[in-house]
Design an enzyme around this catalytic site. Structure first.
Site, PDB file in Angstrom:
ATOM      1  N   GLU A 110      -1.525  -1.682  -7.176  1.00 50.71           N
ATOM      2  CA  GLU A 110      -2.936  -1.870  -6.964  1.00 50.71           C
ATOM      3  C   GLU A 110      -3.519  -0.417  -6.549  1.00 50.71           C
ATOM      4  OE1 GLU A 110      -3.798  -4.226  -3.293  1.00 50.71           O
ATOM      5  OE2 GLU A 110      -1.984  -3.678  -2.407  1.00 50.71           O
ATOM      6  N   LEU A 137      -2.577  -6.745  -2.145  1.00 52.97           N
ATOM      7  CA  LEU A 137      -3.195  -7.818  -1.146  1.00 52.97           C
ATOM      8  C   LEU A 137      -4.108  -8.712  -2.273  1.00 52.97           C
ATOM      9  CD1 LEU A 137      -4.694  -7.591   1.754  1.00 52.97           C
ATOM     10  CD2 LEU A 137      -6.799  -6.594   0.586  1.00 52.97           C
ATOM     11  N   LYS A 166      -3.337  -7.906   5.622  1.00 51.16           N
ATOM     12  CA  LYS A 166      -4.491  -6.782   5.611  1.00 51.16           C
ATOM     13  C   LYS A 166      -4.212  -5.913   6.947  1.00 51.16           C
ATOM     14  CE  LYS A 166      -9.027  -5.873   3.861  1.00 51.16           C
ATOM     15  NZ  LYS A 166      -8.723  -4.939   3.040  1.00 51.16           N
ATOM     16  N   TYR A 194      -7.839  -6.176   9.467  1.00 52.64           N
ATOM     17  CA  TYR A 194      -9.081  -5.858   9.558  1.00 52.64           C
ATOM     18  C   TYR A 194      -9.668  -6.588   8.297  1.00 52.64           C
ATOM     19  CZ  TYR A 194      -8.163  -2.567   5.760  1.00 52.64           C
ATOM     20  OH  TYR A 194      -7.945  -2.073   4.399  1.00 52.64           O
TER      21      TYR A 194
END
Ligand code: PDD
Length: 281
Positions: free
Chosen positions: A181, A205, A149, A31
Site C-alpha cells: 500500500e 490496512l 491501525k 488511531y
C-alpha cells in the site's frame, strides 16, 4: 482550537497527557482519521467499527461507547467550526506507573482517549486530485500486523520523506515483489478496465475508503480483482490511484519516473472519485 482529552473539552494549550503514557513510550495505541465535508462526518460507522477491531486485536479496552464517540466527534466539529477537514482520534493504553514492557492491569490503568480537529478548507478540491500524484517505490519493512491501525508511523513518515527528497509526492511499499500500500493510503491499478487492488490480510490496512470505493465500483458494474500486483505491472497499467479518508480517490500519474498510461489522471479514478464524493457527502 478545542480538543478532547479523557472526558474534557479544553483549549489545546491546556490539554495534557502524561509523560508515562504508553502511546508516547511504546507506540502502544491506535488511531482513526475521519474526514469532514460540509460539516458532515464521512463514514463514521466504518471508522468506529475498525477502531473496535484494532482495540480488540491489542486487548485494549474501549474508553467510551460508539454513541459517545460520535457525540464527541460532532461536538468538536461544531465547537471548532470545521466545514472541511478531519477529526483525529487516538486511544492509548494509558499511563502505567512504571516503564514496563508488560501491559498494565486494565483495572488499574485506564486507556486514554484524545481527539482533535484539523480544518482543511476545500479538502474535496485539492490540486492533487486534478494533477494526480507521483510516487516512488520503497521496500515495505513495517511490522506484520498492518491491519491494526497503530500509531507506529515512523517508517511511513520516513517513506514520505524519501519521496519528498526524490521530488515526488508519496511512496508505494513493496514486499516480496508485491505492492502492499501507500504510506497512508491503499493502492490500485486499472488494466483493460479491471480495477486491481491488494486483497485484505495482515499485510495492509483495511481501508474504510477502500471498502466504500470497491462497493461503488461493483455497483457501477466495474470489474474488480482483489489480489497482489507488482510494481512492473503497475508501471504498465492504464491507470493507478490511491484511496484514503483524507485523499478520497486520488490519481497516481507516475511510478518511479515512469508515466502510468497517458501520464495524466485516468477516467476510472476520476469517475470513482466523483461517485465516492457524491455518495458519501
Ligand atoms: N491513513 N493504508 C494506510 C497505511 C493508512 O495509513 C491509511 C489511512 C489507509 C487508508 O485507510 P482509510 O481509507 O480508512 O483512511 C491505508 C490515514 C488517513 C492517516 O494516517 O492519516
Amino acid at each position: 482550537r478545542i480538543v478532547y482529552v479523557n472526558g474534557d473539552y479544553l483549549p489545546e494549550e491546556d490539554a495534557k497527557v502524561s509523560v508515562f503514557d504508553r502511546g508516547f513510550l511504546f507506540a502502544d495505541g491506535v488511531y482513526e482519521v475521519t474526514s469532514v465535508l460540509g460539516g458532515k462526518l464521512i463514514d463514521f460507522d466504518g471508522h468506529a467499527k475498525r477502531l473496535a477491531r484494532s482495540l480488540g486485536e491489542l486487548d485494549l479496552a474501549a474508553p467510551v461507547t460508539t454513541d459517545e464517540l460520535l457525540a464527541i466527534h460532532r461536538n468538536l466539529v461544531e465547537r471548532n467550526d470545521v466545514t472541511d477537514g478531519m477529526v483525529y482520534l487516538q486511544v492509548t493504553r494509558g499511563a502505567a506507573p512504571d516503564r514496563d514492557f508488560a501491559f498494565p492491569d486494565p483495572d488499574e490503568v485506564r486507556s486514554s482517549l484524545i481527539l482533535f480537529t484539523q480544518s482543511k478548507p476545500g479538502l474535496a478540491d485539492s490540486p492533487a486530485a486534478k494533477t494526480g500524484i507521483r510516487v516512488i517505490s520503497i521496500e515495505d519493512i513495517r511490522w506484520g500486523r498492518r491491519d491494526i491501525k497503530t500509531v507506529q508511523l515512523l517508517y511511513p513518515s520516513m517513506g514520505k520523506m524519501m519521496a519528498k527528497k526524490a521530488g515526488k509526492d508519496d511512496a508505494w511499499m513493496v514486499e516480496d515483489g508485491m505492492v502492499t500500500e501507500g504510506t497512508s493510503n491503499n493502492a490500485y491499478i486499472v488494466k483493460d478496465g479491471v480495477i486491481v487492488t491488494r486483497n485484505l490480510g495482515t499485510e495492509i490496512l483495511h481501508g474504510i475508503t477502500r471498502a466504500a470505493v470497491l462497493r461503488f465500483a461493483r455497483e457501477a458494474q466495474m470489474r474488480v480483482e482483489e489480489r497482489p500486483f507488482t510494481i512492473e505491472e503497475a508501471k504498465d497499467a492504464d491507470e493507478a490511484f490511491i484511496t484514503s479518508a483524507s485523499a478520497f480517490v486520488t490519481p497516481v500519474v507516475e511510478i518511479d519516473g515512469t508515466p502510468v498510461g497517458s501520464g495524466t489522471p485516468g477516467p476510472v479514478a476520476e469517475r470513482l472519485r466523483e461517485i465516492y464524493l457524491e455518495e458519501s457527502r
